[in-house]
Design a protein around this motif. Structure first.
Motif, mmCIF file in Angstrom:
data_model
loop_
_atom_site.group_PDB
_atom_site.id
_atom_site.type_symbol
_atom_site.label_atom_id
_atom_site.label_comp_id
_atom_site.label_asym_id
_atom_site.label_seq_id
_atom_site.Cartn_x
_atom_site.Cartn_y
_atom_site.Cartn_z
ATOM 1 N N SER A 122 0.809 -1.226 0.000
ATOM 2 C CA SER A 122 0.000 0.000 0.000
ATOM 3 C C SER A 122 0.842 1.275 0.000
ATOM 4 O O SER A 122 0.303 2.365 -0.174
ATOM 5 N N ARG A 169 2.615 -4.153 -7.119
ATOM 6 C CA ARG A 169 3.594 -3.381 -6.346
ATOM 7 C C ARG A 169 4.521 -4.302 -5.544
ATOM 8 O O ARG A 169 5.714 -4.091 -5.486
ATOM 9 N N ASN A 188 -6.268 7.534 0.566
ATOM 10 C CA ASN A 188 -6.408 6.738 -0.648
ATOM 11 C C ASN A 188 -5.019 6.367 -1.172
ATOM 12 O O ASN A 188 -4.303 7.213 -1.709
ATOM 13 N N SER A 243 -6.209 0.730 -0.098
ATOM 14 C CA SER A 243 -6.275 0.507 -1.536
ATOM 15 C C SER A 243 -7.486 -0.355 -1.863
ATOM 16 O O SER A 243 -7.721 -1.374 -1.227
ATOM 17 N N ALA A 244 -8.224 0.074 -2.884
ATOM 18 C CA ALA A 244 -9.378 -0.702 -3.345
ATOM 19 C C ALA A 244 -8.977 -1.635 -4.485
ATOM 20 O O ALA A 244 -9.779 -2.426 -4.963
ATOM 21 N N ASP A 245 -7.716 -1.554 -4.914
ATOM 22 C CA ASP A 245 -7.249 -2.288 -6.084
ATOM 23 C C ASP A 245 -6.271 -3.392 -5.674
ATOM 24 O O ASP A 245 -5.068 -3.165 -5.573
ATOM 25 N N LEU A 246 -6.797 -4.590 -5.436
ATOM 26 C CA LEU A 246 -5.977 -5.722 -4.998
ATOM 27 C C LEU A 246 -4.909 -6.079 -6.024
ATOM 28 O O LEU A 246 -3.768 -6.361 -5.660
ATOM 29 N N LYS A 247 -5.250 -6.011 -7.308
ATOM 30 C CA LYS A 247 -4.270 -6.326 -8.357
ATOM 31 C C LYS A 247 -3.085 -5.371 -8.291
ATOM 32 O O LYS A 247 -1.941 -5.773 -8.478
ATOM 33 N N SER A 248 -3.368 -4.105 -8.026
ATOM 34 C CA SER A 248 -2.306 -3.102 -7.926
ATOM 35 C C SER A 248 -1.369 -3.419 -6.762
ATOM 36 O O SER A 248 -0.148 -3.277 -6.881
ATOM 37 N N ASP A 307 -4.319 4.503 -3.684
ATOM 38 C CA ASP A 307 -4.307 4.263 -5.125
ATOM 39 C C ASP A 307 -3.881 5.505 -5.915
ATOM 40 O O ASP A 307 -3.820 5.477 -7.139
#
Length: 193
Positions: A14, A128, A174, A119-124, A176
Motif C-alpha cells: 500500500s 507493487r 487513498n 487501496s481498493a485495487d488488490l491487483k495493484s 491508489d
C-alpha cells in the motif's frame, strides 16, 4: 518515557515504506520499518532463521520475538543519536502487526495518529509487491502464493489494530493515488490535527 509515534498502516504494497522513507527525511521525524529490521538480520542467526521460516510462508514472526527485536533496534538508534525521543516523532511502519503487539507496546508508544493507506485495487497491491521483490531483492515478496497469504494475514491479524486504537486516531488515505498525492494527503491531515 513513551515515544511520540505515528503509524503508517495498510496492506502489504500500500506504500507504507515509501511514505515512511519520505517522512523520515523530514527533520524531527524518525522512520522505523520493522520489515527492514528483520531483513538486516544475519540469515544464519537464530532470529534470522526464524524470520525466514515465517516470512517465506507469508506468516507473522511470533509477537515476543518481533517486539524484542524492535525494542533492541530502537535502543541502538537512540544510543547512536539517530532517534531522539524527546525531540523526534517516531514514524512506524510494520509494527504493531496485530492486537497482541499493540498491547505489548502500550507502555512504549504514545500513538498520536494512524495513517491508514487504503487501496481498493488488490491487483495493484500484488503488482507493487512483485515489483518491490525484484527491485529490493526481497525474497519474502516473490511467490504469488506467499503474497496471497500475506494479504490474508493482514486482513485477519493486522487490520484489527485499527479498532484497538480507535477511530479518533485513524486517518484514511487513498493509497491508489500517486505517492506525491498520498504524501500531500498525509501532511494535510497531520496539519489539521
Amino acid at each position: 518515557m513513551k515515544y511520540r509515534s505515528i503509524l503508517l498502516f495498510g496492506a502489504p504494497g500500500s506504500g507504507k515504506g515509501t511514505q515512511g522513507k519520505i517522512l523520515g527525511a523530514i527533520p524531527h521525524f524518525f522512520h522505523c520499518a520493522c520489515g527492514d529490521v528483520f531483513r538486516r538480520l544475519q540469515p544464519d542467526s537464530e532470529i534470522g532463521r526464524t524470520f525466514i521460516e515465517y516470512s517465506s510462508r507469508g506468516r507473522l514472526v511470533p509477537d515476543e520475538t518481533t517486539v524484542a527485536l524492535w525494542r533492541e533496534s530502537i535502543g541502538k538508534v537512540i544510543a547512536a543519536g539517530q532517534f531522539r525521543p524527546a525531540h523526534d516523532t517516531l514514524v512506524l511502519d510494520g509494527i504493531p502487526r496485530n492486537v497482541a503487539q499493540a498491547g505489548m507496546l502500550q507502555d512504549t508508544l504514545d500513538v498520536t495518529g494512524i495513517y491508514y493507506l487504503r487501496s481498493a485495487d488488490l491487483k495493484s497491491l500484488v503488482v507493487r509487491i512483485q515489483h518491490r521483490a525484484i527491485k529490493e531483492n526481497r525474497f519474502d515478496d516473490v511467490s504469488l502464493k506467499v503474497i496471497r497469504q500475506r494479504l490474508k494475514t493482514y486482513e485477519k491479524e493486522t487490520k484489527p489494530v485499527l479498532k484497538f486504537y480507535g477511530k479518533r486516531l485513524v486517518h484514511e488515505i487513498n493509497a491508489d493515488q500517486t505517492p506525491a498525492k498520498v504524501l500531500a494527503d498525509i501532511l494535510h491531515t497531520a496539519v489539521k490535527r
